[in-house]
Design a protein around this motif. Sequence first.
Motif, PDB file in Angstrom:
ATOM      1  N   GLY A   1       1.982  -3.092   5.682  1.00  0.00           N
ATOM      2  CA  GLY A   1       1.761  -2.511   4.366  1.00  0.00           C
ATOM      3  C   GLY A   1       2.653  -1.345   4.017  1.00  0.00           C
ATOM      4  O   GLY A   1       2.381  -0.609   3.064  1.00  0.00           O
ATOM      5  N   VAL A   2       3.764  -1.167   4.768  1.00  0.00           N
ATOM      6  CA  VAL A   2       4.676  -0.049   4.522  1.00  0.00           C
ATOM      7  C   VAL A   2       6.059  -0.601   4.212  1.00  0.00           C
ATOM      8  O   VAL A   2       6.663  -1.300   5.031  1.00  0.00           O
ATOM      9  CB  VAL A   2       4.750   0.892   5.740  1.00  0.00           C
ATOM     10  N   LEU A   3       6.572  -0.289   3.034  1.00  0.00           N
ATOM     11  CA  LEU A   3       7.881  -0.776   2.616  1.00  0.00           C
ATOM     12  C   LEU A   3       8.903   0.347   2.705  1.00  0.00           C
ATOM     13  O   LEU A   3       8.780   1.375   2.040  1.00  0.00           O
ATOM     14  CB  LEU A   3       7.808  -1.290   1.172  1.00  0.00           C
TER      15      LEU A   3
ATOM     16  N   ALA B   1       0.822  -1.215   0.000  1.00  0.00           N
ATOM     17  CA  ALA B   1       0.000   0.000   0.000  1.00  0.00           C
ATOM     18  C   ALA B   1       0.851   1.258   0.000  1.00  0.00           C
ATOM     19  O   ALA B   1       0.514   2.259  -0.636  1.00  0.00           O
ATOM     20  CB  ALA B   1      -0.931  -0.013   1.216  1.00  0.00           C
ATOM     21  N   VAL B   2       1.977   1.210   0.711  1.00  0.00           N
ATOM     22  CA  VAL B   2       2.828   2.388   0.848  1.00  0.00           C
ATOM     23  C   VAL B   2       4.278   1.992   0.566  1.00  0.00           C
ATOM     24  O   VAL B   2       4.920   1.329   1.384  1.00  0.00           O
ATOM     25  CB  VAL B   2       2.708   2.993   2.264  1.00  0.00           C
ATOM     26  N   ALA B   3       4.796   2.393  -0.603  1.00  0.00           N
ATOM     27  CA  ALA B   3       6.165   2.066  -0.995  1.00  0.00           C
ATOM     28  C   ALA B   3       7.053   3.288  -0.800  1.00  0.00           C
ATOM     29  O   ALA B   3       6.974   4.259  -1.552  1.00  0.00           O
ATOM     30  CB  ALA B   3       6.220   1.609  -2.450  1.00  0.00           C
ATOM     31  N   LEU B   4       7.910   3.227   0.222  1.00  0.00           N
ATOM     32  CA  LEU B   4       8.783   4.352   0.573  1.00  0.00           C
ATOM     33  C   LEU B   4      10.227   3.874   0.685  1.00  0.00           C
ATOM     34  O   LEU B   4      10.938   4.209   1.630  1.00  0.00           O
ATOM     35  CB  LEU B   4       8.319   4.980   1.895  1.00  0.00           C
ATOM     36  N   ASN B   5      10.665   3.101  -0.308  1.00  0.00           N
ATOM     37  CA  ASN B   5      11.986   2.471  -0.199  1.00  0.00           C
ATOM     38  C   ASN B   5      12.973   2.863  -1.287  1.00  0.00           C
ATOM     39  O   ASN B   5      14.145   2.487  -1.210  1.00  0.00           O
ATOM     40  CB  ASN B   5      11.845   0.944  -0.186  1.00  0.00           C
ATOM     41  N   THR B   6      12.557   3.611  -2.320  1.00  0.00           N
ATOM     42  CA  THR B   6      13.483   3.886  -3.425  1.00  0.00           C
ATOM     43  C   THR B   6      13.687   5.372  -3.695  1.00  0.00           C
ATOM     44  O   THR B   6      14.201   5.760  -4.750  1.00  0.00           O
ATOM     45  CB  THR B   6      13.016   3.196  -4.718  1.00  0.00           C
ATOM     46  N   ASN B   7      13.302   6.221  -2.768  1.00  0.00           N
ATOM     47  CA  ASN B   7      13.559   7.662  -2.858  1.00  0.00           C
ATOM     48  C   ASN B   7      12.964   8.316  -4.099  1.00  0.00           C
ATOM     49  O   ASN B   7      13.474   9.306  -4.610  1.00  0.00           O
ATOM     50  CB  ASN B   7      15.064   7.962  -2.798  1.00  0.00           C
ATOM     51  N   GLU B   8      11.874   7.759  -4.591  1.00  0.00           N
ATOM     52  CA  GLU B   8      11.134   8.416  -5.657  1.00  0.00           C
ATOM     53  C   GLU B   8      10.383   9.620  -5.091  1.00  0.00           C
ATOM     54  O   GLU B   8      10.112   9.690  -3.893  1.00  0.00           O
ATOM     55  CB  GLU B   8      10.114   7.445  -6.272  1.00  0.00           C
ATOM     56  N   ASN B   9      10.033  10.539  -5.949  1.00  0.00           N
ATOM     57  CA  ASN B   9       9.069  11.572  -5.585  1.00  0.00           C
ATOM     58  C   ASN B   9       7.700  10.930  -5.780  1.00  0.00           C
ATOM     59  O   ASN B   9       7.285  10.669  -6.911  1.00  0.00           O
ATOM     60  CB  ASN B   9       9.236  12.795  -6.486  1.00  0.00           C
ATOM     61  N   THR B  10       7.013  10.637  -4.701  1.00  0.00           N
ATOM     62  CA  THR B  10       5.775   9.858  -4.801  1.00  0.00           C
ATOM     63  C   THR B  10       4.582  10.694  -5.249  1.00  0.00           C
ATOM     64  O   THR B  10       3.494  10.149  -5.437  1.00  0.00           O
ATOM     65  CB  THR B  10       5.449   9.167  -3.462  1.00  0.00           C
ATOM     66  N   HIS B  11       4.768  12.004  -5.419  1.00  0.00           N
ATOM     67  CA  HIS B  11       3.695  12.828  -5.971  1.00  0.00           C
ATOM     68  C   HIS B  11       3.568  12.540  -7.466  1.00  0.00           C
ATOM     69  O   HIS B  11       4.574  12.485  -8.183  1.00  0.00           O
ATOM     70  CB  HIS B  11       3.993  14.319  -5.770  1.00  0.00           C
ATOM     71  N   PRO B  12       2.373  12.367  -7.975  1.00  0.00           N
ATOM     72  CA  PRO B  12       2.215  12.095  -9.409  1.00  0.00           C
ATOM     73  C   PRO B  12       2.603  13.301 -10.256  1.00  0.00           C
ATOM     74  O   PRO B  12       2.579  14.441  -9.788  1.00  0.00           O
ATOM     75  CB  PRO B  12       0.725  11.773  -9.542  1.00  0.00           C
ATOM     76  N   VAL B  13       2.969  13.038 -11.507  1.00  0.00           N
ATOM     77  CA  VAL B  13       3.284  14.116 -12.434  1.00  0.00           C
ATOM     78  C   VAL B  13       2.012  14.923 -12.694  1.00  0.00           C
ATOM     79  O   VAL B  13       0.968  14.353 -13.009  1.00  0.00           O
ATOM     80  CB  VAL B  13       3.834  13.551 -13.761  1.00  0.00           C
ATOM     81  N   PRO B  14       2.055  16.258 -12.526  1.00  0.00           N
ATOM     82  CA  PRO B  14       0.855  17.083 -12.728  1.00  0.00           C
ATOM     83  C   PRO B  14       0.271  16.906 -14.129  1.00  0.00           C
ATOM     84  O   PRO B  14       0.990  16.702 -15.110  1.00  0.00           O
ATOM     85  CB  PRO B  14       1.374  18.511 -12.523  1.00  0.00           C
ATOM     86  N   GLY B  15      -1.048  17.024 -14.210  1.00  0.00           N
ATOM     87  CA  GLY B  15      -1.752  16.807 -15.462  1.00  0.00           C
ATOM     88  C   GLY B  15      -1.258  17.667 -16.606  1.00  0.00           C
ATOM     89  O   GLY B  15      -1.118  17.193 -17.742  1.00  0.00           O
ATOM     90  N   GLU B  16      -0.974  18.933 -16.338  1.00  0.00           N
ATOM     91  CA  GLU B  16      -0.534  19.818 -17.418  1.00  0.00           C
ATOM     92  C   GLU B  16       0.827  19.405 -17.958  1.00  0.00           C
ATOM     93  O   GLU B  16       1.120  19.580 -19.153  1.00  0.00           O
ATOM     94  CB  GLU B  16      -0.506  21.273 -16.966  1.00  0.00           C
ATOM     95  N   VAL B  17       1.666  18.823 -17.098  1.00  0.00           N
ATOM     96  CA  VAL B  17       2.968  18.354 -17.557  1.00  0.00           C
ATOM     97  C   VAL B  17       2.808  17.056 -18.342  1.00  0.00           C
ATOM     98  O   VAL B  17       3.485  16.837 -19.351  1.00  0.00           O
ATOM     99  CB  VAL B  17       3.931  18.167 -16.376  1.00  0.00           C
ATOM    100  N   VAL B  18       1.895  16.203 -17.886  1.00  0.00           N
ATOM    101  CA  VAL B  18       1.598  14.984 -18.645  1.00  0.00           C
ATOM    102  C   VAL B  18       1.155  15.340 -20.058  1.00  0.00           C
ATOM    103  O   VAL B  18       1.604  14.737 -21.048  1.00  0.00           O
ATOM    104  CB  VAL B  18       0.503  14.150 -17.938  1.00  0.00           C
ATOM    105  N   GLU B  19       0.295  16.337 -20.169  1.00  0.00           N
ATOM    106  CA  GLU B  19      -0.194  16.766 -21.484  1.00  0.00           C
ATOM    107  C   GLU B  19       0.943  17.324 -22.334  1.00  0.00           C
ATOM    108  O   GLU B  19       1.044  17.049 -23.540  1.00  0.00           O
ATOM    109  CB  GLU B  19      -1.292  17.810 -21.325  1.00  0.00           C
ATOM    110  N   ALA B  20       1.822  18.112 -21.722  1.00  0.00           N
ATOM    111  CA  ALA B  20       2.940  18.698 -22.462  1.00  0.00           C
ATOM    112  C   ALA B  20       3.900  17.618 -22.961  1.00  0.00           C
ATOM    113  O   ALA B  20       4.375  17.676 -24.108  1.00  0.00           O
ATOM    114  CB  ALA B  20       3.677  19.704 -21.582  1.00  0.00           C
ATOM    115  N   ILE B  21       4.184  16.635 -22.106  1.00  0.00           N
ATOM    116  CA  ILE B  21       5.061  15.541 -22.512  1.00  0.00           C
ATOM    117  C   ILE B  21       4.409  14.729 -23.623  1.00  0.00           C
ATOM    118  O   ILE B  21       5.047  14.385 -24.633  1.00  0.00           O
ATOM    119  CB  ILE B  21       5.389  14.640 -21.306  1.00  0.00           C
TER     120      ILE B  21
END
Length: 367
Positions: free
Chosen positions: A331-333, A31-51
């Motif tokens: 459930g927390v990694l 449920a909660v993956a906090l082990n690989t130092n990713e930015n867990t915030h999703p890419v904002p929609g406007e950036v997804v559209e631009a990409i």
Amino acid sequence: MNDPAAPLDSLPLRDDLRGMSPYGAPQLQVAVALNTNENTHPVPGEVVEAITQRVHETAASLNRYPDRDFTDLRRALADYLGHGLTEDNLWAANGSNEILQQILQAFGGPGRSVLSFVPTYSMYPLLALGTGTEFIAGDRAEDFSLSAESASQQVRAHAPDVVFLCSPNNPTGTALGLDVVRAVYEAGEATNTVVVVDEAYAEFARFGTPSALTLLEGRPRLIVTRTMSKAFALAGARLGYFAAAREVADAMRLVRLPYHLSSVTQATALAALAHHGTLLATVEDVKMQRDRIVDELKRMGLTPAESDSNFVFFACHGDAHEMWQALLDRGVLVRDVGIPGHLRVTAGTEAENTAFLEAVEDHLSVR
């Protein structure tokens, strides 16, 4: 013939690879993956559209090789970093790991060595192994700090061809003072040592923490590496880069694979850089959550390091693997970094961090 259980020993592997295990953190469905130092915030929609738009435009020309020297991307990266840098000072590759590998291909190799100060990023010795470079494990103080005097003494003693300085350091999360970088560079003058400052987490540093980018002028053997995987929340895009003297970037052309950055990778990175303000808006939230984790772990009687990164390294005051398993059962990694009595947790979203902190408190209440 293709039995996955067949041992690697049946193959004519290089002797120095025998008995080795591949690098990689556990990729478990939790449920909660906090082990690989990713930015867990999703890419904002406007950036997804631009990409999406930029990649769509690029797709029509995928029958052709990409820009081998990715000039537009290097120019955009220089504009992002500032400090008077131009595209001639920038180089990029598929993640900062490939950047570090190319540096060792150019300046390391058989008969040469790379020094780093452990504990630090666990890929350094593996990159050294893969390039035939001797890895020298330097020492840190008992509290994992590294002073300018100690670092420079070790550089003079070992005379390495390359030094890797991780700042903020992984797994401890602590940044180095610029005095350490200066001292290491000066200590390596006699041996023409290349000094690499790995700033993968630089955007998360606490206010007032200086970057080694400010030291590039007049230091032709200094390289500062960065990534778009962390602060930019683009771990899946695989884009790392460095800033250095022009001749260092030119040296990378001798060892890179032809057309190593795909057109799709270049398009994705360019679209992201055009919207870097939107992407980096999550950085302050991550920093606030990181500091919250530090404060809460202290309240629980644990000992976290003051962090300049998007993760927190902390002493468990007990069996680290036992706590790791207890958190996983809830459930927390998090990451067991192999340092006795210590774990590392990525600073995620508020909800993810709450789940982590509640799991820690629950475990401490029953152990």
